[in-house]
Design a protein around this motif. Structure first.
Motif, PDB file in Angstrom:
ATOM      1  N   ARG A 141       0.909  -1.213   0.038  1.00  0.00           N
ATOM      2  CA  ARG A 141       0.168  -0.219  -0.086  1.00  0.00           C
ATOM      3  C   ARG A 141       1.006   1.325   0.061  1.00  0.00           C
ATOM      4  NH1 ARG A 141      -5.289  -0.682   0.456  1.00  0.00           N
ATOM      5  NH2 ARG A 141      -6.064  -2.976   0.793  1.00  0.00           N
ATOM      6  N   LYS A 171       2.118   5.222  -2.884  1.00  0.00           N
ATOM      7  CA  LYS A 171       1.991   6.437  -2.250  1.00  0.00           C
ATOM      8  C   LYS A 171       3.218   7.044  -2.285  1.00  0.00           C
ATOM      9  CE  LYS A 171      -1.586   5.042   1.247  1.00  0.00           C
ATOM     10  NZ  LYS A 171      -2.757   5.730   0.922  1.00  0.00           N
ATOM     11  N   GLU A 192      -3.514  -1.779   6.915  1.00  0.00           N
ATOM     12  CA  GLU A 192      -3.941  -0.773   6.157  1.00  0.00           C
ATOM     13  C   GLU A 192      -3.588   0.655   6.902  1.00  0.00           C
ATOM     14  OE1 GLU A 192      -7.436  -2.936   3.993  1.00  0.00           O
ATOM     15  OE2 GLU A 192      -7.491  -0.640   4.205  1.00  0.00           O
ATOM     16  N   THR A 193      -4.267   0.712   8.162  1.00  0.00           N
ATOM     17  CA  THR A 193      -4.387   1.851   8.912  1.00  0.00           C
ATOM     18  C   THR A 193      -2.750   2.391   9.328  1.00  0.00           C
ATOM     19  OG1 THR A 193      -6.046   1.175  10.253  1.00  0.00           O
ATOM     20  CG2 THR A 193      -4.736   2.718  11.407  1.00  0.00           C
ATOM     21  N   ARG A 244      -1.948   3.993   6.043  1.00  0.00           N
ATOM     22  CA  ARG A 244      -2.293   5.383   5.912  1.00  0.00           C
ATOM     23  C   ARG A 244      -1.793   6.203   6.614  1.00  0.00           C
ATOM     24  NH1 ARG A 244      -7.535   3.122   4.465  1.00  0.00           N
ATOM     25  NH2 ARG A 244      -8.151   2.639   6.694  1.00  0.00           N
ATOM     26  N   ASP A 252       1.478   7.494   5.448  1.00  0.00           N
ATOM     27  CA  ASP A 252       1.483   8.499   4.477  1.00  0.00           C
ATOM     28  C   ASP A 252       0.928   9.725   5.175  1.00  0.00           C
ATOM     29  OD1 ASP A 252       1.254   9.103   1.834  1.00  0.00           O
ATOM     30  OD2 ASP A 252      -1.211   9.204   2.024  1.00  0.00           O
TER      31      ASP A 252
END
Ligand code: FAD
Length: 405
Positions: free
Chosen positions: A27, A31, A331-332, A335, A338
């Motif tokens: 993920r 980014k 996922e957290t 994020r 990022d």
């Protein structure tokens, strides 16, 4: 927070390419594409990712070990530097991961090292019982079961045949139930192939607590127990193992559970390396984190997956060590890393429970989804679909199309 404050080395290091770590890496890759100052490094002892949820099939000989090892080079985009190395320790003050390939400095570290089997200091358990925490472990279980059938076929005494051809699984959680069901379904046919009567093999499931699948709904437990019984699995509950000897599992009430193969699926704990790290740890050695999944008092280190000790506000207990939880935490963390780079506020982790599915044998299963319990063929198909979807999501994140290659 901008790049210059993320860390002097400008490096995000992800330790562990399992469910959580791989997803953080995949993920983040996209980014970071427009951010040449940041480097993303993924470290793992293996150069492949293991689909651990499929291990019971490898242990039951219905799937090869190679099928559950996905080569990392097929998944990682060029933006990620992969280092295959054993992680041996942490230099927290110097912000360095100590590995067999030398120290690796971090600006931000993501710890996603998963679990190890927990033998709860039961004497003889680690030495005499097999565990199932890697594709190689699972292969060893199938090899041991096959050898036990060969030995049983060579024996003449039916009692001895029966004992040798009995697989005893310790721990009636999801892994133990899946293993017991899988083996009970495949062993009769395998026995025939070894020249042994199909009714000779047996599977016993030994659980210390009052029920298998602890914490699940009574309906789910009933359905799983019924399928196991139809498959011929003898389930013993309230049967705590005191010691493991050459003869078998010795229970606390003195009974001996005999067999030819012993497998332990009774629980997991954090890897030893973390226990000795100086990081704050809680139940089973898992690392204590804040609501953003950063280690308490170490805001430069995130933790995701089995290693993170995250309390479920609904139950007050730590979230269970499950792939589903690891993916959501990954996922957290991605994020939040990022967000740090872009100067946005961090996001608190919230677990969204999608339900619980366990296979029981090669054709049936049980599931609790949105308060509805099902058991049978449909639940097994659901488990297959979840595993298929997982493999697809990995390919999708990478943008990797095996057909087009
Ligand atoms: C047999 C079995 C069946 C399961 N079935 C299910 C299921 O049906 N559904 C479900 O939700 N969950 C299931 N689980 C649990 C699930 O697999 C875990 O919760 C999940 O793998 C946790 O992800 P993770 O990223 O924390 O750790 P892992 O996926 O274990 O990844 C950890 C990674 O760290 C690497 N690593 C560890 N230590 C080091 C080191 N010192 N140096 C270098 N690399 C290291 C490992 O090689 C590995 O790649 C099952 C587990 C097992 C064992």
């Amino acid at each position: 927070m901008n790049v210059s404050t993320v860390g002097s080395s400008g490096q995000i290091v992800v330790a562990g390419a399992g469910y959580a770590g791989l997803h953080v890496a995949l993920r983040l890759t996209a980014k970071l594409r427009g951010n040449p100052k940041m480097e993303l490094i993924l470290v793992d002892r293996h150069d492949y990712h293991q689909v651990l949820t499929e291990l019971p099939r490898v242990a039951g000989g219905t799937r090869g070990a190679g099928a559950v090892r996905i080569p990392l080079q097929d998944m990682l985009a060029t933006g990620v530097r992969f280092v295959q190395a054993e992680i041996n320790g942490f230099d927290l003050a110097g912000r360095r991961l100590l590995t067999g390939a030398g120290p690796i400095g971090w600006g931000r570290l993501v710890l996603a090292l998963g679990s190890r089997p927990n033998d709860f200091a039961i004497p003889g358990l680690a030495q005499r019982a097999l565990s199932v925490y890697s594709a190689s472990d699972a292969e060893r279980v199938w090899a041991a079961a096959s050898k036990a059938l060969t030995d049983a076929a060579a024996a003449t005494d039916p009692e001895r045949q029966r004992r040798l051809a009995t697989v005893v699984v310790g721990g009636g959680g999801a892994t133990g139930v899946e293993l017991a069901g899988e083996l009970a379904e495949v062993l009769p046919e395998a026995a025939n192939a070894h020249g042994l009567a199909a009714d000779r093999p047996a599977v016993q499931l030994v659980e210390a607590g009052p029920a298998i699948l602890a914490g699940s709904s009574p309906q789910l437990i009933d359905k799983a127990t019924r399928i196991l019984s139809e498959l011929g699995v003898q389930v013993r509950t309230n049967a705590a193992i005191a010691a493991v000897t050459e003869e078998g599992f010795r229970l606390t009430d003195g009974q001996l559970v005999e067999g030819g193969v012993f497998v332990w699926a009774g629980g997991v704990k954090a890897p030893e390396l973390v226990a000795n790290s100086g990081l704050p740890t809680g139940h089973n050695g898992r690392v204590k984190v804040d609501r953003y999944l950063r280690v308490l008092d170490h805001p430069d280190i995130y933790v995701a997956g089995d290693l993170a000790s995250v309390t479920d506000p609904r139950t007050g207990h730590a979230l269970p060590p499950l792939a589903q939880v690891a993916l959501e935490e990954g996922e957290t963390v991605a994020r939040n890393l990022d967000a740090e780079l872009e100067g946005r506020p961090l996001e608190a982790f919230t677990f969204h429970d999608k339900g619980f599915v366990v296979s029981v044998g090669t054709r049936r299963g049980v599931a609790d989804i949105a308060g509805v319990t099902s058991g049978g063929r449909l639940a097994h198909l659901l488990k297959d679909a979840i595993e298929w979807e997982y493999r697809q999501s990995v390919r999708h994140l990478r943008g990797w199309d095996p057909v087009a290659r």
